[in-house]
Motif scaffolding. Structure first.
Motif, short mmCIF file in Angstrom:
data_model
loop_
_atom_site.label_atom_id
_atom_site.label_comp_id
_atom_site.label_asym_id
_atom_site.label_seq_id
_atom_site.Cartn_x
_atom_site.Cartn_y
_atom_site.Cartn_z
N MET A 249 31.26 68.25 46.12
CA MET A 249 32.03 69.35 45.46
C MET A 249 31.24 69.96 44.46
SD MET A 249 34.72 69.94 47.09
CE MET A 249 35.70 70.99 45.93
N GLU A 250 30.49 69.10 43.75
CA GLU A 250 29.53 69.59 42.72
C GLU A 250 28.80 70.98 42.88
OE1 GLU A 250 25.75 68.16 40.39
OE2 GLU A 250 27.41 66.51 40.52
N LYS A 251 28.15 71.01 44.40
CA LYS A 251 27.45 72.16 44.66
C LYS A 251 28.31 73.36 44.85
CE LYS A 251 23.14 69.58 46.13
NZ LYS A 251 22.29 69.43 47.00
N PHE A 252 29.40 73.10 45.47
CA PHE A 252 30.35 74.07 45.65
C PHE A 252 30.84 74.88 44.48
CE2 PHE A 252 34.61 76.00 46.95
CZ PHE A 252 34.25 76.53 48.09
N ALA A 253 31.14 73.93 43.31
CA ALA A 253 31.28 74.50 42.12
C ALA A 253 30.14 75.50 41.65
CB ALA A 253 31.63 73.56 40.97
N LYS A 254 28.99 75.05 41.88
CA LYS A 254 27.84 75.62 41.47
C LYS A 254 27.79 77.08 42.14
CE LYS A 254 24.63 71.91 40.07
NZ LYS A 254 23.32 71.38 40.21
N ILE A 255 28.21 77.08 43.43
CA ILE A 255 28.21 78.35 44.16
C ILE A 255 29.18 79.34 43.32
CG2 ILE A 255 29.21 79.49 46.19
CD1 ILE A 255 27.61 77.15 47.94
N LYS A 256 30.54 78.96 43.11
CA LYS A 256 31.44 79.68 42.40
C LYS A 256 30.80 80.17 41.18
CE LYS A 256 35.40 77.26 42.42
NZ LYS A 256 36.51 76.74 42.45
N GLU A 257 30.10 79.50 40.25
CA GLU A 257 29.67 79.86 39.28
C GLU A 257 28.41 80.99 39.17
OE1 GLU A 257 28.04 76.57 36.84
OE2 GLU A 257 29.89 75.67 37.01
N LEU A 258 27.68 80.78 40.39
CA LEU A 258 26.67 81.68 40.65
C LEU A 258 27.12 82.99 41.08
CD1 LEU A 258 23.52 82.12 41.08
CD2 LEU A 258 23.64 81.02 43.35
N VAL A 259 28.29 83.08 42.04
CA VAL A 259 28.74 84.41 42.41
C VAL A 259 29.48 85.02 41.24
CG1 VAL A 259 30.78 85.50 43.57
CG2 VAL A 259 29.27 83.47 44.75
N ALA A 260 29.90 84.46 40.40
CA ALA A 260 30.59 84.83 38.99
C ALA A 260 29.54 85.63 38.30
CB ALA A 260 31.36 83.96 38.30
N SER A 261 28.32 84.78 38.17
CA SER A 261 27.48 85.17 37.29
C SER A 261 26.53 86.61 37.93
CB SER A 261 26.35 84.23 36.94
OG SER A 261 25.45 83.86 38.19
N VAL A 262 26.77 87.02 39.24
CA VAL A 262 25.92 87.86 39.86
C VAL A 262 26.85 88.96 40.02
CG1 VAL A 262 25.01 88.86 42.10
CG2 VAL A 262 24.61 86.49 41.23
N GLU A 263 27.94 88.85 39.89
CA GLU A 263 29.01 89.76 39.79
C GLU A 263 28.78 91.24 38.79
OE1 GLU A 263 33.95 90.62 40.01
OE2 GLU A 263 33.22 88.66 39.42
N THR A 264 28.29 90.86 37.58
CA THR A 264 28.40 91.64 36.45
C THR A 264 27.16 92.39 37.12
OG1 THR A 264 29.04 90.20 34.80
CG2 THR A 264 27.67 92.13 34.41
N ASP A 265 25.81 91.90 37.39
CA ASP A 265 24.59 92.66 37.75
C ASP A 265 24.93 93.41 39.03
OD1 ASP A 265 22.86 91.88 35.65
OD2 ASP A 265 22.47 89.95 36.70
N ALA A 266 25.90 93.03 39.80
CA ALA A 266 26.12 93.79 41.18
C ALA A 266 26.97 95.15 40.74
CB ALA A 266 27.12 92.90 41.93
N GLU A 267 27.73 94.71 39.84
CA GLU A 267 28.65 96.12 39.32
C GLU A 267 27.54 97.18 38.76
OE1 GLU A 267 31.85 95.15 36.66
OE2 GLU A 267 32.84 93.71 38.16
N LYS A 268 26.43 96.55 37.80
CA LYS A 268 25.65 97.36 37.19
C LYS A 268 24.88 98.27 38.24
CE LYS A 268 25.09 94.82 32.94
NZ LYS A 268 24.17 94.06 32.10
#
Length: 58
Positions: free
Chosen positions: A1-20
């Motif tokens: 589950m630890e790596k799954f949480a990292k995926i969620k964090e990674l998606v959230a961090s990329v979201e800002t750059d995707a919008e830009k």
């Protein structure tokens, strides 16, 4: 589950750059999105391997 949480964090961090990239046309943000997506792919592959290994050991 630890790596799954990292995926969620990674998606959230990329979201800002995707919008830009998509809304403002920021090419540098596009590069960061591509890197984030590659990291996401690698992490997903690791999770797949773990799941397969755990499933086959039972």
């Amino acid at each position: 589950m630890e790596k799954f949480a990292k995926i969620k964090e990674l998606v959230a961090s990329v979201e800002t750059d995707a919008e830009k990239f998509y809304n403002a046309g920021n090419a540098a943000a596009g590069t960061r999105v591509r890197k984030g997506m590659q990291d996401l792919k690698n992490l997903a592959q690791e999770i797949r391997a773990e799941v397969t290994e755990k499933k086959n050991t039972k």
